[in-house]
Each structure stands twice: as structure tokens, then as C-alpha cells.
Design a protein around this motif. Structure first.
Motif, PDB file in Angstrom:
ATOM      1  N   SER A 153       0.819  -1.210   0.000  1.00 19.41           N
ATOM      2  CA  SER A 153       0.000   0.000   0.000  1.00 19.41           C
ATOM      3  C   SER A 153       0.850   1.257   0.000  1.00 19.41           C
ATOM      4  N   PHE A 154       1.932   1.237   0.768  1.00 16.33           N
ATOM      5  CA  PHE A 154       2.748   2.443   0.915  1.00 16.33           C
ATOM      6  C   PHE A 154       3.457   2.810  -0.387  1.00 16.33           C
ATOM      7  N   GLU A 155       3.925   1.810  -1.122  1.00 11.24           N
ATOM      8  CA  GLU A 155       4.697   2.100  -2.329  1.00 11.24           C
ATOM      9  C   GLU A 155       3.854   2.089  -3.601  1.00 11.24           C
ATOM     10  N   ASN A 156       2.569   1.836  -3.511  1.00  9.74           N
ATOM     11  CA  ASN A 156       1.754   1.748  -4.710  1.00  9.74           C
ATOM     12  C   ASN A 156       1.613   3.110  -5.375  1.00  9.74           C
ATOM     13  N   TYR A 157       1.744   3.119  -6.696  1.00  9.60           N
ATOM     14  CA  TYR A 157       1.634   4.363  -7.456  1.00  9.60           C
ATOM     15  C   TYR A 157       0.603   4.254  -8.585  1.00  9.60           C
ATOM     16  N   ASN A 158       0.617   3.151  -9.328  1.00  8.52           N
ATOM     17  CA  ASN A 158      -0.211   3.047 -10.529  1.00  8.52           C
ATOM     18  C   ASN A 158      -1.696   3.216 -10.228  1.00  8.52           C
ATOM     19  N   THR A 159      -2.155   2.588  -9.158  1.00 14.69           N
ATOM     20  CA  THR A 159      -3.569   2.719  -8.795  1.00 14.69           C
ATOM     21  C   THR A 159      -3.834   4.019  -8.046  1.00 14.69           C
ATOM     22  N   THR A 160      -2.919   4.383  -7.153  1.00 14.35           N
ATOM     23  CA  THR A 160      -3.137   5.541  -6.292  1.00 14.35           C
ATOM     24  C   THR A 160      -3.174   6.844  -7.058  1.00 14.35           C
ATOM     25  N   VAL A 161      -2.371   6.958  -8.132  1.00 20.53           N
ATOM     26  CA  VAL A 161      -2.318   8.222  -8.863  1.00 20.53           C
ATOM     27  C   VAL A 161      -3.667   8.582  -9.479  1.00 20.53           C
ATOM     28  N   PHE A 162      -4.538   7.604  -9.698  1.00 21.20           N
ATOM     29  CA  PHE A 162      -5.874   7.876 -10.229  1.00 21.20           C
ATOM     30  C   PHE A 162      -6.907   8.044  -9.115  1.00 21.20           C
ATOM     31  N   THR A 163      -6.810   7.236  -8.076  1.00 20.59           N
ATOM     32  CA  THR A 163      -7.855   7.236  -7.048  1.00 20.59           C
ATOM     33  C   THR A 163      -7.689   8.339  -6.018  1.00 20.59           C
ATOM     34  N   ILE A 164      -6.500   8.900  -5.875  1.00 23.37           N
ATOM     35  CA  ILE A 164      -6.295   9.917  -4.845  1.00 23.37           C
ATOM     36  C   ILE A 164      -6.902  11.251  -5.249  1.00 23.37           C
ATOM     37  N   LEU A 165      -7.260  11.401  -6.528  1.00 21.94           N
ATOM     38  CA  LEU A 165      -7.903  12.614  -7.060  1.00 21.94           C
ATOM     39  C   LEU A 165      -7.006  13.823  -6.819  1.00 21.94           C
ATOM     40  N   SER A 166      -7.488  14.843  -6.107  1.00 20.09           N
ATOM     41  CA  SER A 166      -6.706  16.064  -5.909  1.00 20.09           C
ATOM     42  C   SER A 166      -5.741  15.969  -4.738  1.00 20.09           C
ATOM     43  N   GLY A 167      -5.776  14.869  -3.989  1.00 21.91           N
ATOM     44  CA  GLY A 167      -4.879  14.722  -2.856  1.00 21.91           C
ATOM     45  C   GLY A 167      -3.517  14.202  -3.275  1.00 21.91           C
ATOM     46  N   ASN A 168      -2.712  13.882  -2.271  1.00 19.35           N
ATOM     47  CA  ASN A 168      -1.366  13.394  -2.516  1.00 19.35           C
ATOM     48  C   ASN A 168      -1.027  12.330  -1.499  1.00 19.35           C
ATOM     49  N   THR A 169      -0.394  11.278  -1.955  1.00 15.72           N
ATOM     50  CA  THR A 169       0.265  10.331  -1.066  1.00 15.72           C
ATOM     51  C   THR A 169       1.769  10.552  -1.183  1.00 15.72           C
ATOM     52  N   PHE A 170       2.510   9.788  -0.420  1.00 15.78           N
ATOM     53  CA  PHE A 170       3.955   9.986  -0.436  1.00 15.78           C
ATOM     54  C   PHE A 170       4.546   9.644  -1.801  1.00 15.78           C
TER      55      PHE A 170
END
Length: 407
Positions: free
Chosen positions: A212-229
Motif C-alpha cells: 500500500s505504501f509504495e503503490n503508485y499506478n492505482t493511487t495516482v488515479f484514485t487519490i484525485l486532488s490529494g497526494n500520497t507519499f
């Protein structure tokens, strides 16, 4: 050189190249984290500094994304591990004919590209939100909620694989014996199965958190206007990197090494206690060494040493070194500019002397002289005649002053 020595040299060279390929980038990043250069580089070395760690901590976007990633990771562990355990138990209880089909269904999310999972998560939950008439400020359009669901959709399969591998070594007659002796299914599950699954549960939780912490491919679409690390880190790399990312790598390496050492100390302690050889070990014969080999003591010792090294490195003042480097760069720049000026002066051709002006410098009589086309100077106008009583040949008949009445 004998054949054996040649084979040993080849094996040593291969091992050296393998470890350089594996650890070379990490070593380079560690070195660049302590170089005062504004661009990550090893050479030329400028000054030793720890200021890039402060730059990393003061980056609000990265720090905000870090806390968001930690919160999402904990939530994913809390949801994905129970789902994975349920899937592993279902695979263990059903018959062999249905097991292959269920296994294919549970393993399919891992095979789907992360981009597809991210886009499908947004499309599905926005459709559900519109169906129930939810507004845009509800959870159906919340980046944290969508990222959590999108990651759980495939990370639960990782947990299922880990738990299923452990569950295959479980003897089901143990729970059957407990049920025959009057235990309820819940008691048999809590007191027999869960203790057996405890190591696998810890491994599954750790793996799901990292996934979960290192995921990028899925998170870049689902996080919308927010940001993860990871998304904040990727945007920083695209816009321009600096050694603060190397400082982040140093922190991750340090945390990984400390965790690995503590885990190794815990594993060896458990093996000695389980085998009954703890009393024969020299480390456990001495109370002080027995205390130092405890995983908690190892953790405290490693954290203390790391903190002391970090504090000592932060005491180094790099301002004097930076001023000297800046002065040296200015001197080099001035020397290069002076060399360039001298080179320009040497390469410039000598200018021919200008001919002395004359009335006819050309053999063609100045016909091709651009100044010859200028109009000749006009003579000065004649002086006006002195005023007289009759300046006009008509006797001043047309002089308007003649019509004025006489006093």
C-alpha cells in the motif's frame, strides 16, 4: 594460472559485479545525501552537510503525503488481512473441484494492471454515488476512500497467498479434536488456528502495508486532488530533484537495517528457546549478554547509536566550507572570463588606417561618393530692402494700412 584459480577469479568477479549492481545505487545515494551540492552527485565533492535532511522535513507536500500514506496503509492492513484470511480458509474448506476456480477468482486482481484498477474504481464508485444521489463532498468522491478501496481490491490477494501457504501446513484434526472435546467453533478458531497462523498474519500485515505504501499506478488515479507519499515524490522528481531525495533514501535504508537486525535477533532467540539450547549458549550464560541479545535491547541500542551519529553529523558547520567553495568558483569564473577577453583581442584583425580627407579622394571625380548626391548648399537670401513710404509699384494702393483713417 591453473583452472581452479581461474574459476575462482571468475566467481569472485561475478559476485563483485553482482553486488555492485545491487548495492551501487544505494551507496551513491547515501554519499550524495551528505554532499552540499544542489544537484545529487558524488564528484566533484564540495562540503559535508546534513542540511538536506532538514530540507526534506520542511517539504510540506512530502510530509503531508507521508502521513496520508501511513493512514491509508494502516487502513489497508486492517481490511485486507481479514479478507485474505477468509479467502485462505475458503480455499482450505471447499472441495478440490471448486478450489481451482475460486483460486483463479481470488488471484485475478493481482494480474490486472494498476491503471485499470484505478480508473475502474473511480468509475464504479462515482456511478454508485450518482445512483444514490450523493453530492461531491461525500465519501463516493473522496480520494482517501477511493484509494483505500482500490488498493484493498488487489492487496487482499497478497495476504491470501501468504496465509494460504501457512494454512496448508495446518493439521485440521486439531480443530476437530477440540470440537469433539466440547469447544465451540469460535473457541477452536481463537485458541488453535489463530496461534498457528500468527507468524503468517504478521508477515501478511507487513507485506500489505508495504504494498500500500509504495503503490503508485492505482493511487495516482484514485487519490484525485490529494497526494500520497509516492505521488508527491513522483511529481517532485518530474519537476526537478535535489539531494533531499537521497536523504530520504538514507532514512529508509537505516530503518530497514534496524528492522532486519531486530528481526534476526528475535528469530535467533526464539530458535534457541524452542530448541532448549539457550542454557548451553555463551550469550545466555551471562546475564548482561542475555539482556543485550534481547530484541528490545537490540532495538534501543541501534536507535541510540543511530541517533548519536545523526546528532554528531548535524553539529558539523558547512557554512565556512560553502563560502570557500563559492569564492573559488568566483575566481575560476573571473579567470575564464579574462582568458576569453584575451583570446578575443588576439583573434581580432588589425584595422586599416583611414585615408586623409580631400576634395577629390576618388579618381572618378567623386562621382561615386555618396556625399556627392547631397543637394548643393543654397545661397543666403538677400537682405530685405529698408522700409520706404512706397514699397509697392502701385503706390501702396493695395496696402491695407493705406485704408486706415488718418488722424
Amino acid at each position: 594460472m591453473t583452472r581452479g584459480s581461474g574459476g575462482g577469479l571468475f566467481a569472485f568477479s561475478y559476485a563483485l559485479l553482482f553486488f555492485l549492481f545491487l548495492f551501487g545505487p544505494l551507496i551513491i545515494m547515501v554519499i550524495t545525501a551528505f554532499n552540499s551540492s544542489a544537484f545529487p552527485r558524488v564528484v566533484p565533492w564540495e562540503c559535508f552537510t546534513t542540511d538536506w535532511f532538514g530540507v526534506l522535513v520542511r517539504n510540506e507536500r512530502l510530509m503531508s503525503g507521508l502521513w496520508t500514506s501511513l493512514a491509508i496503509g494502516v487502513a489497508v492492513v486492517a481490511i485486507a488481512v481479514p479478507f485474505g484470511l477468509a479467502g485462505a480458509l475458503a480455499l482450505a474448506d471447499i472441495g478440490p473441484r471448486l478450489r481451482a476456480g475460486l483460486y483463479a477468482v481470488l488471484i485475478t486482481p493481482i494480474l490486472i494492471p494498476g491503471v485499470v484498477l484505478g480508473i475502474s474504481t473511480i468509475v464504479f464508485w462515482s456511478f454508485v454515488g450518482r445512483g444514490v444521489g450523493a453530492s461531491y463532498d461525500t465519501v463516493f468522491y473522496n480520494g482517501f476512500f477511493l484509494t483505500l478501496l482500490g488498493q484493498v481490491a488487489f492487496i487482499a490477494s497478497y495476504a491470501m497467498l501468504v496465509l494460504n501457504a501457512r494454512l496448508q501446513r495446518f493439521d485440521p484434526t486439531l480443530t476437530e479434536a477440540a470440537l469433539d472435546l466440547g469447544a465451540t467453533p469460535g473457541q477452536a478458531f481463537r485458541k488453535i488456528l489463530l496461534p498457528f497462523m500468527k507468524p503468517a498474519l504478521g508477515s501478511a500485515a507487513f507485506i500489505t502495508f508495504l504494498a500500500s505504501f509504495e503503490n503508485y499506478n492505482t493511487t495516482v488515479f484514485t487519490i484525485l486532488s490529494g497526494n500520497t507519499f509516492t505521488t508527491a515524490l513522483a511529481s517532485k522528481v518530474r519537476l526537478g530533484t535535489d539531494p533531499s531525495l537521497s536523504a530520504l533514501a538514507v532514512i529508509i535504508i537505516a530503518v530497514t537495517l534496524i528492522g532486519a537486525m531486530v528481526s534476526e535477533a528475535h528469530t535467533r532467540r526464539q530458535e534457541l528457546l524452542r530448541s532448549g539450547k539457550a542454557g548451553q549458549s555463551r550469550l545466555y550464560a551471562n546475564p548482561l549478554s542475555r539482556l543485550l541479545t534481547h530484541p528490545g535491547a537490540v532495538l534501543v541500542l541501534l536507535v541510540g547509536v543511530t541517533g548519536f551519529v545523526a546528532w554528531s553529523a548535524s553539529r558539523v558547520d558547512a557554512d565556512v566550507c560553502r563560502a570557500a567553495i563559492l569564492q573559488e568558483k568566483q575566481q575560476v569564473q573571473e579567470r575564464l572570463m579574462q582568458e576569453q577577453r584575451n583570446r578575443i583581442q588576439q583573434q581580432a584583425p588589425a584595422q586599416p588606417a583611414m585615408p586623409s580627407p580631400s576634395n577629390n579622394p576618388s579618381p572618378f571625380g567623386g562621382a561615386f561618393n555618396p556625399n556627392s548626391l547631397a543637394p548643393p548648399a543654397q545661397p543666403a537670401p538677400p537682405a530685405a530692402p529698408p522700409p520706404s513710404s512706397n514699397p509697392s509699384p502701385f503706390g501702396g494702393a493695395f496696402n491695407p494700412n493705406s485704408l486706415a483713417p488718418k488722424n
